[in-house]
Design a protein around this motif. Structure first.
Motif, PDB file in Angstrom:
ATOM      1  N   ASP A   1       0.835  -1.208   0.000  1.00 25.37           N
ATOM      2  CA  ASP A   1       0.000   0.000   0.000  1.00 25.37           C
ATOM      3  C   ASP A   1       0.868   1.256   0.000  1.00 25.37           C
ATOM      4  OD1 ASP A   1      -2.218  -1.622   0.037  1.00 25.37           O
ATOM      5  OD2 ASP A   1      -2.646  -1.344   2.174  1.00 25.37           O
ATOM      6  N   ALA A   2       1.943   1.232   0.777  1.00 24.55           N
ATOM      7  CA  ALA A   2       2.836   2.393   0.846  1.00 24.55           C
ATOM      8  C   ALA A   2       3.549   2.610  -0.486  1.00 24.55           C
ATOM      9  CB  ALA A   2       3.851   2.201   1.974  1.00 24.55           C
ATOM     10  N   ARG A   3       3.913   1.511  -1.152  1.00 24.30           N
ATOM     11  CA  ARG A   3       4.554   1.641  -2.470  1.00 24.30           C
ATOM     12  C   ARG A   3       3.573   2.248  -3.472  1.00 24.30           C
ATOM     13  NH1 ARG A   3       8.639  -2.897  -4.343  1.00 24.30           N
ATOM     14  NH2 ARG A   3       9.534  -3.656  -2.410  1.00 24.30           N
ATOM     15  N   ARG A   4       2.317   1.805  -3.402  1.00 23.22           N
ATOM     16  CA  ARG A   4       1.305   2.352  -4.320  1.00 23.22           C
ATOM     17  C   ARG A   4       1.114   3.841  -4.066  1.00 23.22           C
ATOM     18  NH1 ARG A   4      -2.443  -2.742  -3.821  1.00 23.22           N
ATOM     19  NH2 ARG A   4      -1.834  -3.843  -5.733  1.00 23.22           N
ATOM     20  N   ALA A   5       1.077   4.218  -2.797  1.00 26.08           N
ATOM     21  CA  ALA A   5       0.895   5.638  -2.452  1.00 26.08           C
ATOM     22  C   ALA A   5       2.077   6.464  -2.951  1.00 26.08           C
ATOM     23  CB  ALA A   5       0.732   5.787  -0.939  1.00 26.08           C
ATOM     24  N   LEU A   6       3.287   5.903  -2.801  1.00 26.85           N
ATOM     25  CA  LEU A   6       4.479   6.612  -3.294  1.00 26.85           C
ATOM     26  C   LEU A   6       4.403   6.777  -4.805  1.00 26.85           C
ATOM     27  CD1 LEU A   6       7.339   7.789  -2.869  1.00 26.85           C
ATOM     28  CD2 LEU A   6       8.230   5.448  -3.051  1.00 26.85           C
ATOM     29  N   ARG A   7       4.001   5.704  -5.479  1.00 25.99           N
ATOM     30  CA  ARG A   7       3.908   5.781  -6.940  1.00 25.99           C
ATOM     31  C   ARG A   7       2.837   6.780  -7.386  1.00 25.99           C
ATOM     32  NH1 ARG A   7       3.549   1.537 -11.832  1.00 25.99           N
ATOM     33  NH2 ARG A   7       1.312   1.785 -11.609  1.00 25.99           N
ATOM     34  N   ASP A   8       1.734   6.803  -6.675  1.00 26.94           N
ATOM     35  CA  ASP A   8       0.687   7.783  -7.000  1.00 26.94           C
ATOM     36  C   ASP A   8       1.224   9.208  -6.842  1.00 26.94           C
ATOM     37  OD1 ASP A   8      -1.041   5.757  -7.480  1.00 26.94           O
ATOM     38  OD2 ASP A   8      -2.173   5.947  -5.601  1.00 26.94           O
ATOM     39  N   ARG A   9       2.113   9.367  -5.860  1.00 31.66           N
ATOM     40  CA  ARG A   9       2.637  10.701  -5.561  1.00 31.66           C
ATOM     41  C   ARG A   9       3.713  11.118  -6.567  1.00 31.66           C
ATOM     42  NH1 ARG A   9       6.295  12.072  -1.606  1.00 31.66           N
ATOM     43  NH2 ARG A   9       6.248   9.987  -0.726  1.00 31.66           N
ATOM     44  N   ILE A  10       4.649  10.223  -6.892  1.00 33.59           N
ATOM     45  CA  ILE A  10       5.798  10.656  -7.708  1.00 33.59           C
ATOM     46  C   ILE A  10       5.758  10.112  -9.129  1.00 33.59           C
ATOM     47  CG2 ILE A  10       7.241  10.864  -5.638  1.00 33.59           C
ATOM     48  CD1 ILE A  10       8.764   8.362  -6.575  1.00 33.59           C
ATOM     49  N   GLY A  11       4.829   9.222  -9.427  1.00 33.61           N
ATOM     50  CA  GLY A  11       4.749   8.661 -10.782  1.00 33.61           C
ATOM     51  C   GLY A  11       5.690   7.498 -10.955  1.00 33.61           C
TER      52      GLY A  11
END
Ligand code: AR6
Length: 170
Positions: free
Chosen positions: A46-56
């Motif tokens: 979930d944290a990786r997905r959130a990071l990806r949503d944030r930085i692409g």
């Protein structure tokens, strides 16, 4: 900062932060990335997905952290190593992974950080060169981290990192 070399699995390390040899998509893969994601479970995903949503996406040579989830470590610092090629010197990008990871570790307040041999698996970097770049780069950094620990999966990798550390000892 103390630099240490151990042979083992990065998942088992009792450290504040573990560095992950990720890919730019950040959602997992094989090698150490797959092992770290499996160990971290849903919370890390979930944290990786959130990071990806944030930085692409994460560029080669850059670093970004997530929580580690179910691991012993508190954080995972993701870096994307360069793919090896004999036709271009990408050593600067490999060094950048270690430098940026330590910068992020400092920001997090991590005191102990475990590193794998970034790029030296699926990405094909020759282990000897990977070890030289890793050790030379970390040596040159005056970080707030107490211990930078290289964790090598194979006897061959362990031998190369030990050699690099001994050779460059003052
Ligand atoms: N602990 C410590 N080292 C390990 C572990 C472990 N649990 N597992 C593997 N290694 P690699 P790369 C070693 O391929 O070359 C992924 O699919 C391994 O033996 O993990 O940067 C990513 O998603 C090798 O020496 O990383 C990317 O797509 C070293 O870790 C791509 O692979 C790095 O091997 C990144 O490739």
């Amino acid at each position: 900062m103390r630099i240490t070399v151990v042979r083992g699995d990065i998942i088992d390390q009792d450290v504040d932060a573990v560095v992950n040899a990720a890919n730019s998509g950040l959602l997992g893969g094989g090698g150490v990335d797959g092992a770290i994601l499996r160990a971290g479970g849903q919370a890390q995903l979930d944290a990786r997905r959130a990071l990806r949503d944030r930085i692409g996406s994460l560029s080669t040579g850059q670093a970004a952290a997530t929580i580690a989830g179910d691991m012993r470590a508190r954080w995972v610092i993701h870096v994307v190593g360069p793919v090896w090629t004999s036709t271009e010197d990408r050593g600067g990008l490999l060094g950048s992974c270690y430098r940026e990871a330590l910068r992020v570790a400092d920001e997090l307040g991590a005191r102990t950080v475990a590193f794998p041999a970034v790029s030296a698996g699926v990405y094909g970097w020759p282990m000897r060169s990977a070890a030289d770049i890793a050790v030379t780069t970390i040596r040159a950094i005056d970080a707030g981290v107490d211990e930078a620990r290289f964790v090598l999966f194979s006897d061959g990798a362990y031998a190369e990192f030990s050699r690099a550390l001994d050779r460059q000892d003052p």
